[in-house]
Design a protein around this motif. Structure first.
Motif, short mmCIF file in Angstrom:
data_model
loop_
_atom_site.label_atom_id
_atom_site.label_comp_id
_atom_site.label_asym_id
_atom_site.label_seq_id
_atom_site.Cartn_x
_atom_site.Cartn_y
_atom_site.Cartn_z
N MET A 126 90.45 27.40 138.50
CA MET A 126 91.31 27.47 139.68
C MET A 126 90.51 27.91 140.90
SD MET A 126 94.92 29.03 138.24
CE MET A 126 95.64 29.09 139.88
N GLY A 127 89.57 28.83 140.68
CA GLY A 127 88.76 29.32 141.79
C GLY A 127 87.98 28.22 142.47
N GLU A 128 87.50 27.25 141.71
CA GLU A 128 86.73 26.13 142.27
C GLU A 128 87.59 25.19 143.11
OE1 GLU A 128 85.05 24.31 138.87
OE2 GLU A 128 83.64 25.96 138.45
N HIS A 129 88.91 25.24 142.90
CA HIS A 129 89.81 24.32 143.64
C HIS A 129 90.83 25.12 144.46
CE1 HIS A 129 88.32 22.00 140.12
NE2 HIS A 129 88.29 20.99 141.00
N PHE A 130 90.42 26.28 144.96
CA PHE A 130 91.38 27.14 145.67
C PHE A 130 92.00 26.43 146.87
CE2 PHE A 130 92.06 29.92 149.35
CZ PHE A 130 93.14 30.66 148.88
#
Length: 794
Positions: free
Chosen positions: A477-481
């Motif tokens: 999720m962090g990579e696609h915030f």
């Protein structure tokens, strides 16, 4: 034969006065119920961590650090201390390090649960502490870095009655571990409650061997035993029986300063395991204050119940006087009469004890519910029953000796002439004043606790916390915030979305590794670090008082925003543009925010620095519209399923997490409410006894006054006046006592409510109203008696 007659007479006396007997038993039972419940609570608190075989020689290690407002003792210390202590200090037999990582998901086949309290631990955890492995090898709990030890209840959730050893679990998102041991469920009175245990060597492999931890981007640490900067590990040492603690802490300090001279001086402290639950590492109150308060309350309520019995026994002495006189004339001695009344009291007391213990057994689950305990009346617990035995015997002696001595010393001649020699009732008045003094103090403390909780609920923390919930983000999720944020903002029920590198309630990263222009040589100021993006201040409505916010550009990676406390503690007059280094990152202060309570209101506001670091911000915060929360949660869950379909979706509301910080105060308030109610009830019984006594003594006086023209109102006023004076005196005595105790309790909060005079006035007025209701019943009854009946013997 004599004892049998004593019991027979006592039995007859008790049941010939059913009204007084009922009141006596009710008052004593109520006092004993509260006393036993409190004794159970106190005994449970004092028993924490004492079940360990090596309890007397296990010590938790802390480090003194920080300067100014950040000066404190760190309970989490650096990893090398345990290793070096075991190697270099003869007094150290073993060491245990614990790195806690909070909650996390575990999956086995189709079963997925969020488990509480994960931690990496040394294998010595199972030998230093008395936590037996019921399955697995106690001497080799972690055969390799992929091993995992779980509690018995955790094992049952996943495997039922199957043998869990050798089964593979998925922890987190995709890490596989094999069950190598099952630990017995922790006792409720254990400070350590780790449900999922992983080998500390696994953490060392992940954080140091594979990822090469560095603090200056030049030197890479290949082992946690080389890291003298990360204060992340609870450390316990098992010492030899007669180890010198002063010498031990000095040796620990020398080891630290030898390996990291720039930290000099760095004093160490050692805390006995038995004190971990109730004391902070600096020796201040960590819960022992509540134990002392409830111990005092227990003694006071038992004393009030005893006073109640004494008052009622004294009131009844009028009816027993002629009995005593006649028995003395026909040969009964003082000793025989004394034992007669002792047996009578003992018999009545046994009734009260039986009822009290039955009530305790019946209502113990309810008491556990609102006290947050899991106490049981274990018949095999010798220490528990010793406490209860002492409580019961002490109460029996308190309630029996004075009435027995009083009744057995009547002069038979004076008694038969109608002169009891008891016209002075000062002792009973003193007892009533004492009862109501305690009641008023407890009522006031209940109000004060309620005011403080209300203050906490309504305090402006300096940031917004309503209608905000938070969700942990994994790496996916962090990579696609940005895409997730844009998707969520399409939902009409969502106002804003940000990511943050800390928990706004429970805190996050902190460091003392810093430098700035003009820093004093001996300064060791600690900063709480918040990794954030450019939207954080606007999202939480944190006020910017100087400078500017982050813009989101790459240049912001070397920019810092600090709070007003940091400016003050750093001694800066013009902070904007000042050079500041946080760990290995040099930069410039570009903004100053208003102080806000980012921790509990028990603590003073400490320095905080906002660091622009979106990639390290793995906590998602979502602000919803007031009536759109459910829709917002559903939208977030839908996105969660796209990334972690196999993992349960969890979230927390910010205001709920804030309120949970004060669970102990809420429980104290509930307990005080209950105790204050019981105290008032018992005090009213005592007041009723004294009122009954007064009405009996003045029966003929009331008759004469009525014959001479006194009205019912005048009679009631005459009888009530004395009791109102007693309660007013109790208020005068109680106010300074209540002020002292309330002020002392509030000292535990850096931010606290005020103590207006209305708090004390309310307690006083309430007790006066209760007094009026209690005594008026008996006063009216005495005032309406026909004077012809009360004077017929004259």
């Amino acid at each position: 034969m004599m004892i049998k007659n004593y019991i027979k007479i006592a039995w007859r006396s008790i049941f010939s006065n059913k009204f007084y007997t009922s009141i006596n038993i009710l008052g004593l039972s109520a006092g004993l119920v509260v006393g036993i419940f409190l004794m159970l609570w106190i005994q449970d608190e004092l028993s924490f961590d004492r079940f360990h075989k090596n309890e007397r020689i296990i010590y938790k290690i802390g480090i003194e650090g920080g300067t100014g407002i950040t000066k404190k003792i760190f309970e989490n210390i650096i990893a090398p201390v345990g290793t070096f202590a075991k190697k270099e200090i003869p007094e150290v037999k073993d060491a245990v390090r614990i790195f806690k990582i909070g909650d996390g998901p575990i999956k086995y086949k189709e079963k997925i649960f969020i488990e509480k309290s994960f931690a990496f631990v040394d294998p010595s955890y199972f030998s230093v502490f008395s936590f037996p492995l019921i399955k697995g090898n106690q001497k080799l709990p972690f055969p390799d870095n992929n091993s995992i030890v779980i509690t018995a209840s955790t094992a049952r959730r996943y495997f039922g009655n199957e043998n869990p050893i050798g089964k593979t679990l998925t922890i987190g998102l995709d890490e596989l571990c094999m069950v190598s041991g099952v630990i017995a469920d922790y006792p409720e009175n254990s400070s350590l409650q780790i449900q999922v245990l992983l080998p500390l060597s696994r953490f060392n492999e992940q954080a140091y061997i594979k990822n090469k931890t560095t603090y200056d981007n030049k030197t890479y640490l290949s082992s946690m035993d080389m890291d003298w900067s990360s204060f992340s590990f609870e450390t316990y040492l098992l010492l030899t029986p007669h180890a010198n603690l002063t010498a031990l802490t000095k040796k620990l300090q020398q080891i630290h300063e030898r390996n990291k001279p720039e930290d000099t001086p760095v004093p160490y402290v050692a805390q006995p395991l038995s004190k971990v639950h109730l004391y902070r590492m600096d020796g201040t109150d960590g819960g022992i204050g509540a134990v002392h308060i409830f111990m005092g309350v227990a003694l006071m309520i038992i004393a009030i119940a005893s006073i109640n019995y004494i008052n009622l026994s004294t009131a009844r002495s009028l009816n027993r006087a002629k009995e005593v006189g006649i028995r003395k004339i026909i040969g009964a001695g003082k000793k025989e009469l004394f034992f007669q009344f002792i047996i009578e009291t003992t018999l009545l007391f046994l009734f009260a004890v039986t009822i009290a213990i039955a009530v305790v057994f019946m209502f113990l689950p309810i008491f556990n519910n609102f006290s947050g305990k899991q106490i049981s009346l274990d018949l095999s617990n010798i220490h528990l029953w010793m406490y209860i035995f002492i409580l019961l015997v002490g109460t029996l002696l308190l309630v029996s000796i004075y009435p027995a001595m009083l009744l057995s010393t009547f002069d038979p001649i004076k008694v038969l002439k109608g002169n009891l020699g008891m016209k002075k009732s000062s002792s009973r008045k003193v007892l009533v004043v004492l009862q109501f003094t305690v009641s008023i103090v407890l009522i006031t403390m209940t109000i004060v606790i309620g005011r403080q909780l209300e203050f906490i609920r309504n305090k402006n923390l300096g940031y917004e916390k309503k209608h905000i919930f938070t969700v942990p983000m994994g790496s996916k999720m962090g990579e696609h915030f940005d895409a997730i944020r844009n998707e969520l903002l399409k939902n009409g029920g969502i106002n804003d979305v940000i990511r943050l590198g800390r928990d706004m309630i429970h805190g996050g990263d902190a460091t003392g590794d810093n430098d700035w222009e003009g820093k004093p040589a001996k300064s060791n100021l600690w900063f709480s670090i918040t990794h954030s993006d450019q939207h954080t201040l606007d999202f939480f409505k944190i006020k910017l008082v100087q400078g500017r916010n982050f813009t989101g550009s790459l240049a912001d990676s070397t920019h810092f925003i600090i709070n007003e406390t940091a400016v003050r503690e750093m001694g800066l007059k013009n902070p904007i543009g000042t050079r500041l280094r946080i760990r290995t990152v040099p930069g410039t202060i570009i903004g100053v925010v208003n102080d806000f309570n980012y921790a509990s209101v028990r603590q003073k506001i400490e320095p905080i620095v906002f660091k622009f670091n979106p990639k390290n911000s793995r906590q998602l915060y979502i602000k919803t519209k007031e009536n759109e929360t459910v829709a917002a949660i559903n939208a977030m869950e839908k996105i969660w399923k796209q990334y972690y379909n196999d993992m349960p979706f969890t979230y927390n509301f910010l205001d709920d997490s804030y309120q949970k910080l004060y669970t102990s105060e809420q429980k104290q308030g509930t307990i005080f409410n209950f105790f204050a109610t019981i105290t008032i009830f018992i005090s009213c019984l005592g007041l009723l006894g004294l009122c009954t006594y007064t009405a009996q003594v003045k029966t003929k006086e009331i008759g004469i006054r009525k014959v001479l023209g006194a009205t019912v109102f005048h009679i009631i006023r005459m009888l009530n006046r004395e009791f109102f004076i007693l309660v007013i005196i109790a208020n005068i005595i109680a106010v300074p006592l209540a002020l002292y105790f309330a002020t002392d309790w509030l000292q535990g909060f850096a931010f606290r409510t005020t103590l207006p005079i209305s708090t004390f006035l309310f307690s006083g007025i309430l007790t006066l109203l209760i007094t009026a209701l209690t005594v008026s019943f008996q006063s009216i009854k005495a005032a309406i008696i026909n004077p012809a009946n009360s004077l017929r013997d004259e």
